[in-house]
Design a protein around this motif. Structure first.
Motif, PDB file in Angstrom:
ATOM      1  N   GLY A  21       4.589  12.710  -5.031  1.00  0.00           N
ATOM      2  CA  GLY A  21       5.634  12.188  -5.903  1.00  0.00           C
ATOM      3  C   GLY A  21       6.121  13.172  -6.948  1.00  0.00           C
ATOM      4  N   ASP A  22       5.264  14.124  -7.327  1.00  0.00           N
ATOM      5  CA  ASP A  22       5.666  15.101  -8.345  1.00  0.00           C
ATOM      6  C   ASP A  22       6.678  16.116  -7.822  1.00  0.00           C
ATOM      7  N   VAL A  23       6.783  16.278  -6.509  1.00  0.00           N
ATOM      8  CA  VAL A  23       7.718  17.252  -5.946  1.00  0.00           C
ATOM      9  C   VAL A  23       8.711  16.590  -4.985  1.00  0.00           C
ATOM     10  N   LEU A  24       8.722  15.280  -4.981  1.00  0.00           N
ATOM     11  CA  LEU A  24       9.537  14.535  -4.019  1.00  0.00           C
ATOM     12  C   LEU A  24      10.579  13.697  -4.761  1.00  0.00           C
ATOM     13  N   PRO A  25      11.866  13.874  -4.475  1.00  0.00           N
ATOM     14  CA  PRO A  25      12.865  13.019  -5.115  1.00  0.00           C
ATOM     15  C   PRO A  25      12.647  11.562  -4.706  1.00  0.00           C
ATOM     16  N   SER A  26      12.865  10.637  -5.629  1.00  0.00           N
ATOM     17  CA  SER A  26      12.608   9.226  -5.341  1.00  0.00           C
ATOM     18  C   SER A  26      13.459   8.722  -4.168  1.00  0.00           C
ATOM     19  N   TRP A  27      14.694   9.209  -4.026  1.00  0.00           N
ATOM     20  CA  TRP A  27      15.558   8.748  -2.944  1.00  0.00           C
ATOM     21  C   TRP A  27      15.001   9.131  -1.572  1.00  0.00           C
ATOM     22  N   PHE A  28      14.184  10.168  -1.516  1.00  0.00           N
ATOM     23  CA  PHE A  28      13.677  10.662  -0.243  1.00  0.00           C
ATOM     24  C   PHE A  28      12.481   9.849   0.257  1.00  0.00           C
ATOM     25  N   GLN A  29      11.856   9.072  -0.621  1.00  0.00           N
ATOM     26  CA  GLN A  29      10.678   8.303  -0.227  1.00  0.00           C
ATOM     27  C   GLN A  29      11.013   7.251   0.827  1.00  0.00           C
ATOM     28  N   SER A  30      12.123   6.538   0.675  1.00  0.00           N
ATOM     29  CA  SER A  30      12.524   5.553   1.692  1.00  0.00           C
ATOM     30  C   SER A  30      12.801   6.244   3.012  1.00  0.00           C
ATOM     31  N   TYR A  31      13.433   7.403   2.939  1.00  0.00           N
ATOM     32  CA  TYR A  31      13.719   8.176   4.151  1.00  0.00           C
ATOM     33  C   TYR A  31      12.420   8.516   4.882  1.00  0.00           C
ATOM     34  N   SER A  55       0.857  -1.196   0.000  1.00  0.00           N
ATOM     35  CA  SER A  55       0.000   0.000   0.000  1.00  0.00           C
ATOM     36  C   SER A  55       0.887   1.238   0.000  1.00  0.00           C
ATOM     37  N   PRO A  56       0.505   2.258  -0.748  1.00  0.00           N
ATOM     38  CA  PRO A  56       1.363   3.448  -0.824  1.00  0.00           C
ATOM     39  C   PRO A  56       1.394   4.213   0.501  1.00  0.00           C
ATOM     40  N   GLY A  57       2.542   4.800   0.784  1.00  0.00           N
ATOM     41  CA  GLY A  57       2.673   5.645   1.968  1.00  0.00           C
ATOM     42  C   GLY A  57       1.976   6.983   1.736  1.00  0.00           C
ATOM     43  N   TRP A  58       1.746   7.714   2.801  1.00  0.00           N
ATOM     44  CA  TRP A  58       1.048   8.999   2.695  1.00  0.00           C
ATOM     45  C   TRP A  58       1.785   9.964   1.760  1.00  0.00           C
ATOM     46  N   TRP A  59       3.092   9.804   1.641  1.00  0.00           N
ATOM     47  CA  TRP A  59       3.911  10.732   0.865  1.00  0.00           C
ATOM     48  C   TRP A  59       3.832  10.494  -0.640  1.00  0.00           C
ATOM     49  N   ASP A  89       1.749  26.748  -7.376  1.00  0.00           N
ATOM     50  CA  ASP A  89       1.126  25.508  -6.904  1.00  0.00           C
ATOM     51  C   ASP A  89       2.194  24.464  -6.513  1.00  0.00           C
ATOM     52  N   GLU A  90       3.340  24.475  -7.197  1.00  0.00           N
ATOM     53  CA  GLU A  90       4.423  23.564  -6.813  1.00  0.00           C
ATOM     54  C   GLU A  90       4.995  23.971  -5.457  1.00  0.00           C
ATOM     55  N   ILE A  91       5.152  25.263  -5.246  1.00  0.00           N
ATOM     56  CA  ILE A  91       5.627  25.759  -3.948  1.00  0.00           C
ATOM     57  C   ILE A  91       4.665  25.311  -2.848  1.00  0.00           C
ATOM     58  N   ASP A  92       3.358  25.475  -3.101  1.00  0.00           N
ATOM     59  CA  ASP A  92       2.354  25.063  -2.115  1.00  0.00           C
ATOM     60  C   ASP A  92       2.455  23.570  -1.808  1.00  0.00           C
ATOM     61  N   ARG A  93       2.683  22.744  -2.836  1.00  0.00           N
ATOM     62  CA  ARG A  93       2.791  21.297  -2.623  1.00  0.00           C
ATOM     63  C   ARG A  93       4.053  20.954  -1.818  1.00  0.00           C
ATOM     64  N   ARG A  94       5.134  21.629  -2.115  1.00  0.00           N
ATOM     65  CA  ARG A  94       6.381  21.378  -1.372  1.00  0.00           C
ATOM     66  C   ARG A  94       6.226  21.779   0.097  1.00  0.00           C
ATOM     67  N   VAL A  95       5.594  22.911   0.323  1.00  0.00           N
ATOM     68  CA  VAL A  95       5.343  23.349   1.701  1.00  0.00           C
ATOM     69  C   VAL A  95       4.380  22.372   2.376  1.00  0.00           C
ATOM     70  N   GLY A  96       3.346  21.955   1.652  1.00  0.00           N
ATOM     71  CA  GLY A  96       2.387  20.989   2.199  1.00  0.00           C
ATOM     72  C   GLY A  96       3.065  19.687   2.620  1.00  0.00           C
ATOM     73  N   LEU A  97       3.980  19.210   1.804  1.00  0.00           N
ATOM     74  CA  LEU A  97       4.722  18.000   2.139  1.00  0.00           C
ATOM     75  C   LEU A  97       5.523  18.191   3.417  1.00  0.00           C
ATOM     76  N   ARG A  98       6.220  19.292   3.496  1.00  0.00           N
ATOM     77  CA  ARG A  98       7.051  19.533   4.678  1.00  0.00           C
ATOM     78  C   ARG A  98       6.209  19.660   5.943  1.00  0.00           C
TER      79      ARG A  98
END
Length: 162
Positions: free
Chosen positions: A98-108, A90-94, A150-159
């Motif tokens: 995926g559009d603003v998240l580097p793939s290497w950071f997902q495991s982290y 099942s996918p994680g909440w993050w 909107d990308e800035i908003d998504r990045r802030v939302g993720l953080r």
């Protein structure tokens, strides 16, 4: 898996690691090589290694076939491990970021979500998990100032979600 308060929970990363470790233990105790296990599910030895390290998802059928190969006959034990395989896929909440998240950071993020204790040292910024939305926006703008709003908003939302 999102709790009622909307905060993150343990995602698939740790579940894959747990299932992989269990499959490795079962394989070794039954005397089966990685090559033999791979042959049984029509996969390579390296795929078995990646599965046992929790680096890839699991096909439920592959797990069932491996359990049979390893001599796991107890229905209750099999069902626990098969459920773990389903949950680990099942996918994680993050993943929605995926559009603003580097793939290497997902495991982290998967490991971070499951952690009971996180120690960090930051020289330049307030640690990400302690940043307010306004501070997070300022930090995101430093690295992505030319990005669309909107990308800035998504990045802030993720953080903030972290």
């Amino acid at each position: 898996m999102v709790p009622a308060d909307g905060g993150p929970t343990t995602g698939p990363t740790v579940l894959r690691m747990l299932l992989g470790a269990q499959l490795r233990r079962l394989r070794e105790s039954s005397g089966v090589t990685r090559e033999g296990a791979g042959w049984e599910i029509r996969a390579s030895e390296s795929k078995i290694s990646r599965m046992e390290l929790g680096r890839v998802g699991f096909k439920e059928r592959d797990v069932a076939d491996l359990l049979s190969l390893y001599g796991v006959k107890d229905d209750e034990e099999r069902e626990v491990l098969l459920k773990l395989a389903r949950d680990a896929n099942s996918p994680g909440w993050w993943h929605r970021y995926g559009d603003v998240l580097p793939s290497w950071f997902q495991s982290y993020l998967g490991l971070e979500s499951a952690a009971a204790l996180i120690r960090t040292y930051e020289v330049q910024f307030v640690p990400g998990l302690l940043q307010t939305p306004a501070y997070a926006r300022a930090v995101v703008l430093l690295g992505h100032g030319t990005a669309a709003p909107d990308e800035i908003d998504r990045r802030v939302g993720l953080r903030v979600r972290r």
